[in-house]
Every structure is written in C-alpha cells, then in structure tokens.
Motif scaffolding. Structure first.
Motif, PDB file in Angstrom:
ATOM      1  N   LEU A   1       0.848  -1.189   0.000  1.00 24.62           N
ATOM      2  CA  LEU A   1       0.000   0.000   0.000  1.00 24.62           C
ATOM      3  C   LEU A   1       0.890   1.248   0.000  1.00 24.62           C
ATOM      4  CD1 LEU A   1      -2.741  -1.086   2.547  1.00 24.62           C
ATOM      5  CD2 LEU A   1      -2.832  -1.113   0.046  1.00 24.62           C
ATOM      6  N   TYR A   2       2.015   1.140   0.655  1.00 24.99           N
ATOM      7  CA  TYR A   2       3.041   2.179   0.632  1.00 24.99           C
ATOM      8  C   TYR A   2       4.378   1.493   0.796  1.00 24.99           C
ATOM      9  CZ  TYR A   2       6.161   5.922   2.026  1.00 24.99           C
ATOM     10  OH  TYR A   2       7.217   6.786   2.090  1.00 24.99           O
ATOM     11  N   GLN A   3       5.358   1.847  -0.037  1.00 28.29           N
ATOM     12  CA  GLN A   3       6.675   1.232   0.069  1.00 28.29           C
ATOM     13  C   GLN A   3       7.722   2.323   0.232  1.00 28.29           C
ATOM     14  OE1 GLN A   3       7.981  -1.158  -3.241  1.00 28.29           O
ATOM     15  NE2 GLN A   3       9.683  -2.005  -2.086  1.00 28.29           N
ATOM     16  N   GLY A   4       8.152   2.526   1.474  1.00 26.51           N
ATOM     17  CA  GLY A   4       9.208   3.483   1.772  1.00 26.51           C
ATOM     18  C   GLY A   4      10.546   2.804   1.934  1.00 26.51           C
TER      19      GLY A   4
END
Length: 138
Positions: free
Chosen positions: A87-90
């Motif tokens: 969903l979010y890849q930091g």
C-alpha cells in the motif's frame, strides 16, 4: 559560461587526501542514491565505508576489489519479496551495485555486517620504496 558541480563524482573516491573534505561535505547532500553510505576517515591511513544494507544477509552481499575499484553488490535471493502488494513502500527492496574508486595503495582490510550496516575497512599501505628516507651526510 557553465558551472558544473563535480561533487557527486568525488563522493566515490576514497584515499585521495585532497578529496577527503569533499567526501565529508558531500554526505549531507542527498543525491537519491541507493543504498545510502558514509565514508569515514578513521585515522591518517585508515578509512571506513558504512553502507545501509538493511534486509540483506551476508550471503546476498558481494564485495570485490580489482585494481583501484571497490565494488559492492547486493542481490536478494528470497523469492517471497517479489509479488508483494504494498500500500506504501518506503523501504527499498531492490538489488544494487555501488562502486568506489580507490587511490593507489589503498587496500581493503576487512568487512563486517552489523545491525543492517555493512562496514568495509580500508587502509593506506605505502610501500617502503615510496616512504621518505633519511640520507646521511658523510
């Protein structure tokens, strides 16, 4: 007249005395490179490269020194990393290859992986023939 910023080129040169200050100053500038790294001057003849390699195991890292070029590679061997639905890849989870240009007489003396940081120790080894010698007056 064009002004060119060559500082990104200096960041990967280690052991050149005139560039040590440029290396240290360049660390504060984020050039978006992966993985992030530091270059430290430990003593007059010792350096350390610290590379952030979180997520890589020792067997997934490869360090080679050839002439004056130090190459560090990281390649994930875990198949479960591909196909994830983020969903979010930091946190980056990609392979890398980073090269460092070494000055003459800079040798790799060891490497270790600790808490997600890869430490590579370097030392300047000046051959006896190049060291200053005292000449006696007779």
């Amino acid at each position: 007249m064009h002004n060119f910023d060559f500082s990104p080129l200096y960041r990967s040169a280690i052991g050149f005395d005139r560039l040590v200050n440029l290396l240290e100053a360049g660390q504060s500038q984020d050039n978006g490179s992966y993985p992030l790294y530091n270059v430290e001057l430990i003593s007059e003849n010792q350096y350390r490269i610290s590379i952030a390699v979180a997520g890589f195991s020792e067997k997934e890292l490869e360090i080679t020194a050839n002439d004056n070029l130090l190459t560090v590679k990281g390649a994930y061997s875990s198949p479960e990393l591909s196909g994830r639905n983020y969903l979010y890849q930091g946190i980056l989870d990609r392979n890398f290859e980073r090269q460092f240009q070494l000055a003459e007489h800079i040798k790799v003396t060891g490497a270790n992986l600790e808490n997600g940081l890869l430490y590579i120790n370097l030392q300047r080894v000046v051959p006896e023939i190049l060291k200053p010698r005292r000449i006696e007056i007779k």
